[in-house]
Design a protein around this motif. Structure first.
Motif, PDB file in Angstrom:
ATOM      1  N   GLN A   4     -35.643  13.194 -43.733  1.00  0.00           N
ATOM      2  CA  GLN A   4     -34.458  13.899 -43.138  1.00  0.00           C
ATOM      3  C   GLN A   4     -33.542  13.023 -42.064  1.00  0.00           C
ATOM      4  O   GLN A   4     -34.123  12.705 -41.264  1.00  0.00           O
ATOM      5  N   ARG A   5     -32.255  12.583 -42.546  1.00  0.00           N
ATOM      6  CA  ARG A   5     -31.704  11.643 -41.664  1.00  0.00           C
ATOM      7  C   ARG A   5     -30.363  12.002 -41.141  1.00  0.00           C
ATOM      8  O   ARG A   5     -29.796  13.104 -41.895  1.00  0.00           O
ATOM      9  N   MET A   6     -29.685  11.669 -40.226  1.00  0.00           N
ATOM     10  CA  MET A   6     -28.550  12.090 -39.796  1.00  0.00           C
ATOM     11  C   MET A   6     -27.453  11.085 -40.299  1.00  0.00           C
ATOM     12  O   MET A   6     -27.526   9.763 -39.718  1.00  0.00           O
ATOM     13  N   HIS A   7     -26.591  11.619 -41.032  1.00  0.00           N
ATOM     14  CA  HIS A   7     -25.792  10.629 -42.009  1.00  0.00           C
ATOM     15  C   HIS A   7     -24.239  10.953 -41.474  1.00  0.00           C
ATOM     16  O   HIS A   7     -23.394  10.052 -42.012  1.00  0.00           O
ATOM     17  N   ASN A   8     -23.938  11.523 -40.173  1.00  0.00           N
ATOM     18  CA  ASN A   8     -22.720  11.727 -39.905  1.00  0.00           C
ATOM     19  C   ASN A   8     -22.115  10.452 -39.342  1.00  0.00           C
ATOM     20  O   ASN A   8     -23.006   9.526 -38.940  1.00  0.00           O
ATOM     21  N   LYS A   9     -20.807  10.145 -39.294  1.00  0.00           N
ATOM     22  CA  LYS A   9     -19.972   9.087 -38.613  1.00  0.00           C
ATOM     23  C   LYS A   9     -18.960   9.818 -37.922  1.00  0.00           C
ATOM     24  O   LYS A   9     -17.915  10.502 -38.587  1.00  0.00           O
ATOM     25  N   LEU A  10     -18.696   9.325 -36.749  1.00  0.00           N
ATOM     26  CA  LEU A  10     -17.705   9.805 -35.836  1.00  0.00           C
ATOM     27  C   LEU A  10     -17.369   8.376 -34.769  1.00  0.00           C
ATOM     28  O   LEU A  10     -18.282   7.897 -34.421  1.00  0.00           O
ATOM     29  N   PHE A  11     -16.164   8.288 -34.427  1.00  0.00           N
ATOM     30  CA  PHE A  11     -15.699   7.072 -33.420  1.00  0.00           C
ATOM     31  C   PHE A  11     -14.698   7.956 -32.826  1.00  0.00           C
ATOM     32  O   PHE A  11     -13.483   7.950 -33.425  1.00  0.00           O
ATOM     33  N   LEU A  12     -14.968   8.514 -31.596  1.00  0.00           N
ATOM     34  CA  LEU A  12     -13.767   9.367 -30.872  1.00  0.00           C
ATOM     35  C   LEU A  12     -13.712   8.685 -29.484  1.00  0.00           C
ATOM     36  O   LEU A  12     -14.453   8.167 -28.717  1.00  0.00           O
ATOM     37  N   ALA A  13     -12.160   8.714 -29.237  1.00  0.00           N
ATOM     38  CA  ALA A  13     -11.747   8.172 -27.984  1.00  0.00           C
ATOM     39  C   ALA A  13     -11.073   9.312 -27.177  1.00  0.00           C
ATOM     40  O   ALA A  13     -10.092   9.834 -27.578  1.00  0.00           O
ATOM     41  N   ASP A  14     -11.308   9.531 -25.961  1.00  0.00           N
ATOM     42  CA  ASP A  14     -10.643  10.054 -25.137  1.00  0.00           C
ATOM     43  C   ASP A  14     -10.582  11.765 -25.445  1.00  0.00           C
ATOM     44  O   ASP A  14      -9.682  12.231 -25.077  1.00  0.00           O
ATOM     45  N   ASN A  15     -11.386  12.066 -26.543  1.00  0.00           N
ATOM     46  CA  ASN A  15     -11.332  13.534 -26.840  1.00  0.00           C
ATOM     47  C   ASN A  15      -9.969  13.740 -27.622  1.00  0.00           C
ATOM     48  O   ASN A  15      -9.917  14.947 -28.029  1.00  0.00           O
ATOM     49  N   VAL A  16      -9.113  12.961 -28.134  1.00  0.00           N
ATOM     50  CA  VAL A  16      -7.975  13.161 -28.688  1.00  0.00           C
ATOM     51  C   VAL A  16      -7.605  12.292 -30.022  1.00  0.00           C
ATOM     52  O   VAL A  16      -6.674  12.448 -30.732  1.00  0.00           O
ATOM     53  N   MET A  17      -8.281  11.204 -30.240  1.00  0.00           N
ATOM     54  CA  MET A  17      -8.240  10.489 -31.474  1.00  0.00           C
ATOM     55  C   MET A  17      -9.799  10.034 -31.900  1.00  0.00           C
ATOM     56  O   MET A  17     -10.528   9.762 -30.956  1.00  0.00           O
ATOM     57  N   GLY A  18      -9.648   9.866 -33.156  1.00  0.00           N
ATOM     58  CA  GLY A  18     -11.174   9.657 -33.638  1.00  0.00           C
ATOM     59  C   GLY A  18     -11.115   9.403 -35.263  1.00  0.00           C
ATOM     60  O   GLY A  18     -10.090   9.558 -35.803  1.00  0.00           O
ATOM     61  N   VAL A  19     -11.963   8.863 -35.686  1.00  0.00           N
ATOM     62  CA  VAL A  19     -12.245   8.267 -36.960  1.00  0.00           C
ATOM     63  C   VAL A  19     -13.357   9.016 -37.700  1.00  0.00           C
ATOM     64  O   VAL A  19     -14.506   8.953 -36.903  1.00  0.00           O
ATOM     65  N   THR A  20     -13.333   9.562 -38.627  1.00  0.00           N
ATOM     66  CA  THR A  20     -14.510  10.046 -39.374  1.00  0.00           C
ATOM     67  C   THR A  20     -14.420   9.701 -40.853  1.00  0.00           C
ATOM     68  O   THR A  20     -13.259   9.164 -41.459  1.00  0.00           O
ATOM     69  N   GLY A  21     -15.359   9.819 -41.744  1.00  0.00           N
ATOM     70  CA  GLY A  21     -15.272   9.208 -43.250  1.00  0.00           C
ATOM     71  C   GLY A  21     -16.644   8.725 -43.386  1.00  0.00           C
ATOM     72  O   GLY A  21     -17.696   9.122 -43.187  1.00  0.00           O
ATOM     73  N   GLY A  22     -16.656   7.630 -44.679  1.00  0.00           N
ATOM     74  CA  GLY A  22     -17.851   7.004 -45.106  1.00  0.00           C
ATOM     75  C   GLY A  22     -18.272   5.813 -44.473  1.00  0.00           C
ATOM     76  O   GLY A  22     -19.522   5.477 -44.784  1.00  0.00           O
ATOM     77  N   ARG A  23     -17.708   5.148 -43.656  1.00  0.00           N
ATOM     78  CA  ARG A  23     -18.182   3.847 -43.377  1.00  0.00           C
ATOM     79  C   ARG A  23     -19.187   4.000 -42.057  1.00  0.00           C
ATOM     80  O   ARG A  23     -18.956   4.755 -41.241  1.00  0.00           O
TER      81      ARG A  23
END
Length: 567
Positions: A183-202
């Motif tokens: 069982q693995r954590m497969h999430n992807k997040l890259f968050l800055a200052d709680n107002v901009m962020g990247v999510t997806g497959g990479r």
């Protein structure tokens, strides 16, 4: 890469399993996880009332666009945009950076990004890094040095027992606790200052940003701005404060990491190869050490952050689909919530179904005209096949782009898809498989480190996870349409209602299907035929294209031993 137990080519000989297990036992690889770990609760900082540069930029862009909706989105389909957006966020952040990933590889591209993260921390930004622990062995374990940098906290999700310097010991830790480790954590997040962020497959690594000389992933991310990012941050907090998240300091000491680094440097010297830095060396005194120089191999676009002021956003309503961390339960405990944790730290945004994949199944059941899917690891369970059959009965056109055997970075995962192909085609699902270079026996259990094609060309491997519904709804996230994503791993995705973004993604998928994918069909006699991509000059095939007979035979023999839910 699939979020499964990836077996490297060095482990493919069955006779080695017993020897590795015995060696790991004698080396102490059966050590358990630490007890009574201190996990101070922390949550995303509320920057909405603070005049950060990013918050001001978001407001300015929304006002200039006259947008009805508060959140904006930009598809990041190319490696330059994907890398440049993350680099820009590290440079622009003034208050917080939160990173959540399944894998961070110790290579040039990750090193460049992590040095930017360290630079942010040294100018006062609070940094939290949450990493699934499965791949943190050997050189990749050096990423954990980030935890010893001031103002950076780092936690490992669902750790694997065993010495990090020894792949054998970690293998033994996986075998002796197989169900949990699967069982693995497969999430992807890259968050800055709680107002901009990247999510997806990479994930983070050379192969995800077009830098690998042998093989690169074809992927898609979304850069999101505005209030939706607060939902992404709440999801991050839920995992960060979960009992499965272990501070790095509870798993390994600074001295152990430095000994591992010295060992790897000696190994590189013996091989006459330079050592790749995974992260800056942590400060050893009150005076921070300067970040090391960039690797010479870094491409020119590495140092070019995206100009966020000129980025083109589509403003649209959206919802975050996020699995709860309790999808990976604690042993003997059905409730992972910390008793004193605030609500926002224990409950991520609700999804339409019990899981992200269940939410997608609900969308499939509501589709009226067309369903367009990219799933690199495509192993449909019974409920998914029923959803496809019901959609076809309503007259919905269903097209799926997935990996071919040759383009799959873990061909053993291809077995689960292959056994459902004829049934899917019989119900009218249109199947397309990404074309790639030659695949042989050496890639059967994972192609990491392989040489690509015989001609030395870079091999393309599909890694995007996308769904377009009726040309108006777009889903981009970390999930595959397989039983592993549905039942075992945790996932995250953005569901955006935008005809413009759906059309943009749909055009990219259409183009890939026509020009870069084999169209799989079933002939009257029941045989499968792979029709060559348009204009490729290739011949149609009646076996998996660009793959060796030895690989196909091996997977045919292993198929009955590989259950769908473990692929």
């Amino acid at each position: 890469m699939p979020a499964a137990i990836p077996l490297s080519p060095a482990w493919t000989a069955p006779l080695r399993w017993c020897a590795m297990g015995l060696l790991a036992w004698f080396c102490g690889g059966c050590a358990g996880l630490p007890k009574d770990v201190d996990r101070p609760v922390s949550t995303a900082l509320d920057t909405s009332q603070q005049a950060t540069a990013l918050a001001s930029l978001v407001q300015q862009r929304r006002t200039a666009a006259g947008a009805r909706h508060a959140s904006g989105f930009m598809l990041l389909s190319g490696p330059q945009e994907a890398y440049g957006s993350r680099l820009a966020l590290t440079q622009a952040a003034q208050k917080t950076l939160d990173l959540q990933y399944y894998a961070i590889q110790a290579d040039a591209s990750s090193g460049r990004l992590l040095r930017g993260v360290v630079a942010a921390a040294r100018r006062g930004v609070r940094v939290r890094i949450l990493l699934d622990d499965f791949h943190s062995t050997g050189r990749n374990a050096l990423v954990m040095r980030m935890a010893f940098e001031p103002r950076i906290e780092m936690r490992m999700f669902n750790p694997v027992a065993g010495p990090r310097a020894s792949a054998l010991g970690r293998l033994w830790g996986s075998i002796t606790d197989f169900s949990r480790v699967q069982q693995r954590m497969h999430n992807k997040l890259f968050l800055a200052d709680n107002v901009m962020g990247v999510t997806g497959g990479r994930n983070l690594g050379d192969a995800y940003f077009g830098k690998s000389q042998a093989e690169n992933f074809v992927d898609l991310d979304v850069l999101a701005i505005g209030p939706i990012v607060a939902d992404m941050s709440r999801s991050f907090d839920a995992y960060w404060n979960n009992p499965r998240a272990y501070p790095v300091q509870s798993l390994i000491t600074r001295e152990e990491l430095e000994r591992l680094r010295a060992q790897l440097l000696r190994s590189d010297d013996d091989d006459d190869e330079p050592a790749a830095e995974a992260a800056p060396a942590p400060a050893t005194s009150t005076q921070p050490t300067p970040a090391p120089d960039l690797p010479d191999a870094a491409p020119a676009w590495d140092s070019q952050p995206m100009d966020l002021r000129n980025a083109e956003f589509v403003w649209a309503p959206a919802v975050l689909l996020a699995d709860q961390p309790t999808k990976i339960p604690l042993d003997g405990d059905g409730d992972d919530a910390l008793p004193n944790a605030p609500l926002s730290a224990t409950r991520p945004p609700a999804s339409p179904g019990d899981t992200v994949v269940d939410g997608l199944l609900n969308l499939m059941r509501r589709t009226q005209r067309e369903l367009l899917i990219i799933s690199p690891y495509f192993v449909p369970g019974d409920d998914m096949k029923r959803a496809f059959a019901d959609a076809r009965a309503r007259g919905v056109r269903v097209r799926v782009l997935t990996n071919s055997l040759a383009s799959n970075d873990a061909p053993i995962a291809h077995v689960g898809y292959a056994r459902h192909r004829k049934e899917l085609l019989a119900m009218g699902v249109e199947l397309y498989e990404l074309r790639s270079e030659q695949a042989g026996l050496g890639s059967a259990f994972g192609s990491s480190g392989s040489s690509g094609s015989a001609t030395g060309a870079s091999r393309s491997m599909l890694h995007s996870k996308v769904m377009v519904v009726d040309g108006r709804l777009l889903v981009v996230g970390s999930m595959n349409l397989d039983l592993r994503s549905q039942l075992q791993n945790t996932e995250i995705a953005l569901l955006i209602r935008s005809r413009a973004l759906a059309a943009e993604a749909g055009q990219q998928i259409d183009s890939a299907m026509r020009a870069n994918a084999w169209h799989l069909q079933r002939e009257d006699d029941g045989r499968l035929v792979w029709h060559a991509p348009e204009g490729s000059g290739l011949q149609d095939a009646h076996t998996d294209p660009d793959s060796s007979a030895g690989l196909r035979l091996l997977l045919k023999l292993l198929g009955p031993l590989a259950p769908d839910h473990l692929l």
